[in-house]
Design a protein around this motif. Structure first.
Motif, PDB file in Angstrom:
ATOM      1  N   LEU A 172      10.678  34.140  -3.288  1.00 14.41           N
ATOM      2  CA  LEU A 172      10.608  33.278  -4.464  1.00 14.41           C
ATOM      3  C   LEU A 172      11.976  33.046  -5.109  1.00 14.41           C
ATOM      4  CD1 LEU A 172       7.313  34.598  -6.071  1.00 14.41           C
ATOM      5  CD2 LEU A 172       7.702  32.333  -5.105  1.00 14.41           C
ATOM      6  N   GLY A 173      13.040  33.521  -4.469  1.00 15.74           N
ATOM      7  CA  GLY A 173      14.380  33.185  -4.927  1.00 15.74           C
ATOM      8  C   GLY A 173      15.198  34.308  -5.519  1.00 15.74           C
ATOM      9  N   ALA A 174      14.682  35.517  -5.550  1.00 14.19           N
ATOM     10  CA  ALA A 174      15.444  36.643  -6.094  1.00 14.19           C
ATOM     11  C   ALA A 174      16.408  37.148  -5.027  1.00 14.19           C
ATOM     12  CB  ALA A 174      14.500  37.762  -6.538  1.00 14.19           C
ATOM     13  N   ASP A 175      17.694  36.814  -5.163  1.00 17.71           N
ATOM     14  CA  ASP A 175      18.659  37.224  -4.148  1.00 17.71           C
ATOM     15  C   ASP A 175      19.423  38.485  -4.534  1.00 17.71           C
ATOM     16  OD1 ASP A 175      20.228  36.178  -6.136  1.00 17.71           O
ATOM     17  OD2 ASP A 175      21.420  34.883  -4.827  1.00 17.71           O
ATOM     18  N   ARG A 176      19.246  38.960  -5.768  1.00 17.91           N
ATOM     19  CA  ARG A 176      19.859  40.214  -6.210  1.00 17.91           C
ATOM     20  C   ARG A 176      18.873  40.975  -7.076  1.00 17.91           C
ATOM     21  NH1 ARG A 176      25.649  40.639  -5.790  1.00 17.91           N
ATOM     22  NH2 ARG A 176      26.545  38.650  -5.122  1.00 17.91           N
ATOM     23  N   ALA A 177      18.989  42.285  -7.014  1.00 19.13           N
ATOM     24  CA  ALA A 177      18.228  43.151  -7.906  1.00 19.13           C
ATOM     25  C   ALA A 177      19.199  44.148  -8.516  1.00 19.13           C
ATOM     26  CB  ALA A 177      17.121  43.879  -7.161  1.00 19.13           C
ATOM     27  N   PHE A 178      19.130  44.312  -9.821  1.00 19.05           N
ATOM     28  CA  PHE A 178      19.961  45.274 -10.539  1.00 19.05           C
ATOM     29  C   PHE A 178      19.054  46.402 -11.005  1.00 19.05           C
ATOM     30  CE2 PHE A 178      21.789  41.113 -10.854  1.00 19.05           C
ATOM     31  CZ  PHE A 178      23.165  41.293 -10.777  1.00 19.05           C
ATOM     32  N   GLY A 179      19.551  47.615 -10.997  1.00 20.24           N
ATOM     33  CA  GLY A 179      18.671  48.667 -11.460  1.00 20.24           C
ATOM     34  C   GLY A 179      19.239  50.053 -11.351  1.00 20.24           C
ATOM     35  N   VAL A 180      18.390  51.012 -11.675  1.00 20.03           N
ATOM     36  CA  VAL A 180      18.604  52.437 -11.445  1.00 20.03           C
ATOM     37  C   VAL A 180      17.359  52.905 -10.706  1.00 20.03           C
ATOM     38  CG1 VAL A 180      18.900  54.713 -12.487  1.00 20.03           C
ATOM     39  CG2 VAL A 180      20.033  52.714 -13.506  1.00 20.03           C
ATOM     40  N   VAL A 181      17.538  53.440  -9.515  1.00 17.52           N
ATOM     41  CA  VAL A 181      16.398  53.774  -8.657  1.00 17.52           C
ATOM     42  C   VAL A 181      15.951  55.218  -8.876  1.00 17.52           C
ATOM     43  CG1 VAL A 181      15.685  54.161  -6.257  1.00 17.52           C
ATOM     44  CG2 VAL A 181      16.858  52.042  -6.895  1.00 17.52           C
ATOM     45  N   GLY A 182      14.654  55.368  -9.088  1.00 13.72           N
ATOM     46  CA  GLY A 182      14.019  56.677  -9.124  1.00 13.72           C
ATOM     47  C   GLY A 182      12.881  56.692  -8.118  1.00 13.72           C
ATOM     48  N   SER A 183      12.089  57.725  -8.164  1.00 10.55           N
ATOM     49  CA  SER A 183      11.006  57.831  -7.179  1.00 10.55           C
ATOM     50  C   SER A 183      10.000  56.693  -7.327  1.00 10.55           C
ATOM     51  CB  SER A 183      10.289  59.177  -7.330  1.00 10.55           C
ATOM     52  OG  SER A 183       9.775  59.335  -8.648  1.00 10.55           O
ATOM     53  N   GLY A 184       9.784  56.228  -8.557  1.00 10.08           N
ATOM     54  CA  GLY A 184       8.761  55.220  -8.786  1.00 10.08           C
ATOM     55  C   GLY A 184       9.111  53.839  -8.278  1.00 10.08           C
ATOM     56  N   ASN A 185      10.394  53.489  -8.235  1.00 12.99           N
ATOM     57  CA  ASN A 185      10.786  52.153  -7.776  1.00 12.99           C
ATOM     58  C   ASN A 185      11.628  52.192  -6.511  1.00 12.99           C
ATOM     59  OD1 ASN A 185      12.963  53.309  -9.243  1.00 12.99           O
ATOM     60  ND2 ASN A 185      13.810  51.295  -9.742  1.00 12.99           N
ATOM     61  N   PHE A 186      11.615  53.307  -5.811  1.00 15.87           N
ATOM     62  CA  PHE A 186      12.421  53.468  -4.603  1.00 15.87           C
ATOM     63  C   PHE A 186      11.967  52.512  -3.504  1.00 15.87           C
ATOM     64  CE2 PHE A 186      13.321  55.373  -0.474  1.00 15.87           C
ATOM     65  CZ  PHE A 186      14.662  55.707  -0.584  1.00 15.87           C
TER      66      PHE A 186
END
Length: 581
Positions: free
Chosen positions: A14-28
């Motif tokens: 759908l067009g998301a070419d980048r993701a910004f974040g801090v990764v933990g177990s829940g969004n790994f």
């Protein structure tokens, strides 16, 4: 395929070419799925920074922004950045892990839907494997077509469930919607107002900027407004957030509001008709109403009916897209539908507020660097220092004027909040609306550096410049490492008055104890050098030679300028704000 993978893949399609974040177990897993599908992941050092980066990236690139966070504390850490995006109507997906519905005693459990609603975002949810793709498409459509920040909650127990294959949902397509055209009678009424006006001014806001989805491929609003301005003799201004939209136009007044130069304020307040195009016309843009003459007509064009008249009573409100409305009014006038002007236009074709004399004045007097001032720079005395410093301080206006000449013109400027903010915002030029990213909807300090990172990744062809106060710089200090890790050739300028300057100047006249808002001098340049920056301390103009050397060199490391500035009184825009209270 598990739900986490289906959600991640759908976001990328759908067009998301980048993701910004801090990764933990829940969004790994969902973050990994986005990377596997082709998106680039940018790791921030704090979730609020990640949200601000995604917000800035979406604003400058015109693409859908995505920030990915852990459940509970990951979301709460990101809330300030999410609030800024929501108040700015940034098309942003907050991909938030969530606790299982049955796990009532989880340490991470909070009401994530309520948190989203509380800050002005929309809450959506991935309900199960059968609806995972449809739920994601729905959230993205809302973000893009509605220009909304959407928190998409993804429970961790749902994430691991198997999606039925083949997928029962059709392959998702990016939303393709057209913005509403204005009513014909509204076009005619605005056309007649413009034809009767002798001193019209247009103020374009966030709604005149290009964005993802509905306006993609359509005529830019700036072009439509320029054409209508030429037909009616209107002068062109913007709200602060849309600065640069009319860059290079001889009839541009730059920013309307607290940042207006004296000439811009004179001309805007002299208008007999002001038209806001996708602009809230709030207290900052109108100087608490002082820039709108009492007998002036006020028109507001906006996609959101609730926005019209929300801050100031209007003569005429039009629900419609900025570009479509401006083009329709131009066509109406070209067809002879408007009332004729009281006088024939001059022989040179200029009309309305436009004259050759005024063109010359705008060219020579409009910019802030043409406005005379007394340089308050000090040379080894305590004048201008809030902490008794005796090593000298540089006037922030002198600093900004010199930096404008030293830094490349092709730049993208991000400015944090605080007493200092008007100096870089107005003395540093920008090449166009993509050269200025202003996260001020929530008026939080500490967002400027993360804003610059997101903007830099959206425009890698330009020099990113982050202008910060010392309070905001130290609040967002963790992202200094992110700049180095990403290899960004960024110039970070800290306007260091050793205080929370806005509070100092707000309360100084009351004889109040200012010890709660003043601090000892901090060597921020040394801190930056420890992280891999070229750190420069500036107390006078001669110290800026080090900045020139960095600009001329390979720029293999980012630059941080710790500018020790004078702060004898509040900035001009802050005085305007305080005068209204």
């Amino acid at each position: 395929m598990i739900v986490a993978e289906a959600v991640g893949r759908t976001l990328v399609r759908l067009g998301a070419d980048r993701a910004f974040g801090v990764v933990g177990s829940g969004n790994f897993h969902v973050t990994g799925a986005m990377v596997a599908a082709g998106a680039r992941y940018v790791a921030a050092r704090h979730e609020s920074g990640a949200a601000v980066m995604a917000d800035a990236y979406a604003r400058v690139s015109g693409k859908l922004g995505v920030v990915t966070v852990h459940q509970g504390c990951g979301l709460t850490n990101a809330l300030t950045g999410i609030t800024e995006a929501a108040k700015s109507r940034t098309p942003l997906i907050v991909l938030a892990a969530d606790t299982p519905a049955a796990d009532l005693r989880s340490n991470f459990r909070v009401d994530q839907d309520a948190l989203a609603h509380a800050v002005g975002a929309r809450a959506e949810r991935v309900h199960g494997p059968e609806t995972a793709v449809a739920d994601t498409v729905r959230a993205c459509r809302l973000a893009v077509s509605g220009r909304r920040t959407v928190v998409l909650n993804l429970p961790v127990d749902v994430q691991s469930r198997q999606v039925p294959l083949p997928l029962t949902e059709p392959e998702p397509e990016p939303p393709r919607l057209h913005r509403p055209a204005p009513a014909a009678e509204a076009v005619a009424e605005l056309g007649r107002l413009l034809m009767r006006s002798r001193r019209p001014v247009f103020i374009a806001g966030r709604g005149a900027l290009s964005g993802p989805g509905p306006s993609a491929g359509e005529r830019p609003a700036a072009d439509a407004l320029r054409e209508l301005g030429a037909a009616t003799g209107a002068l062109l201004a913007t709200s602060a957030v849309a600065r640069g939209l009319f860059h290079g136009d001889p009839w541009s007044l730059d920013v309307s509001g607290g940042f207006s130069s004296p000439l811009a304020a004179e001309l805007i307040s002299g208008a007999d008709l002001v038209v806001g195009w996708g602009c809230a016309l709030n207290k900052w843009t109108t100087r608490h109403g002082a820039l709108i003459a009492p007998d002036a007509s006020l028109v507001q064009v906006d996609l959101d009916a609730e926005a019209i008249g929300a801050h100031r009573p209007v003569t005429l409100g039009i629900v419609g897209d900025t570009a479509a409305t401006a083009s329709a009014v131009t066509v109406f006038l070209a067809g002879g539908g408007g009332q004729p002007a009281a006088e024939d236009p001059p022989a040179d074709g200029l009309r309305g507020y436009r004259s050759e004399e005024l063109r010359a004045r705008i060219g020579s007097e409009l910019a802030w660097n043409t406005v005379p001032y007394t340089d308050d720079s000090t040379d080894g005395n305590t004048n201008g220092s809030t902490d008794g410093n005796t090593d000298g301080n540089i006037d922030p206006r002198t600093l900004s004027v010199r930096l404008d000449g030293l830094l490349p013109r092709e730049r993208v400027l991000a400015v944090d909040s605080g007493n200092f903010m008007g100096y870089p915002a107005m003395f540093l030029s920008v090449p166009d609306e993509q050269g200025f990213c202003f996260t001020q909807a929530f008026q939080s300090i500490g967002l400027g550096l993360a804003t610059a990172i997101g903007a830099a990744l959206a425009r890698p062809d330009r020099l990113p410049v982050a202008a910060l106060g010392d309070g905001g710089a130290l609040m967002g200090v963790s992202e200094l490492e992110t700049v180095v890790r990403l290899g960004l050739p960024m110039a970070v300028v800290v306007y260091n008055d050793r205080a929370y300057g806005a509070e100092v100047h707000h309360f100084a006249g009351d004889g109040a104890d200012l010890s709660t808002v003043t601090f000892p001098d901090t060597d921020i340049a040394a801190l930056a050098r420890g992280l891999g920056y070229t750190g420069v301390t500036v107390r006078g103009e001669d110290d800026l030679e080090a900045v020139a050397s960095w600009v001329d060199g390979p720029r293999s490391t980012p630059l941080l300028v710790d500018a020790k500035i004078t702060s004898t009184e509040g900035s001009w825009w802050l005085k305007e704000a305080f005068r209204a209270h």
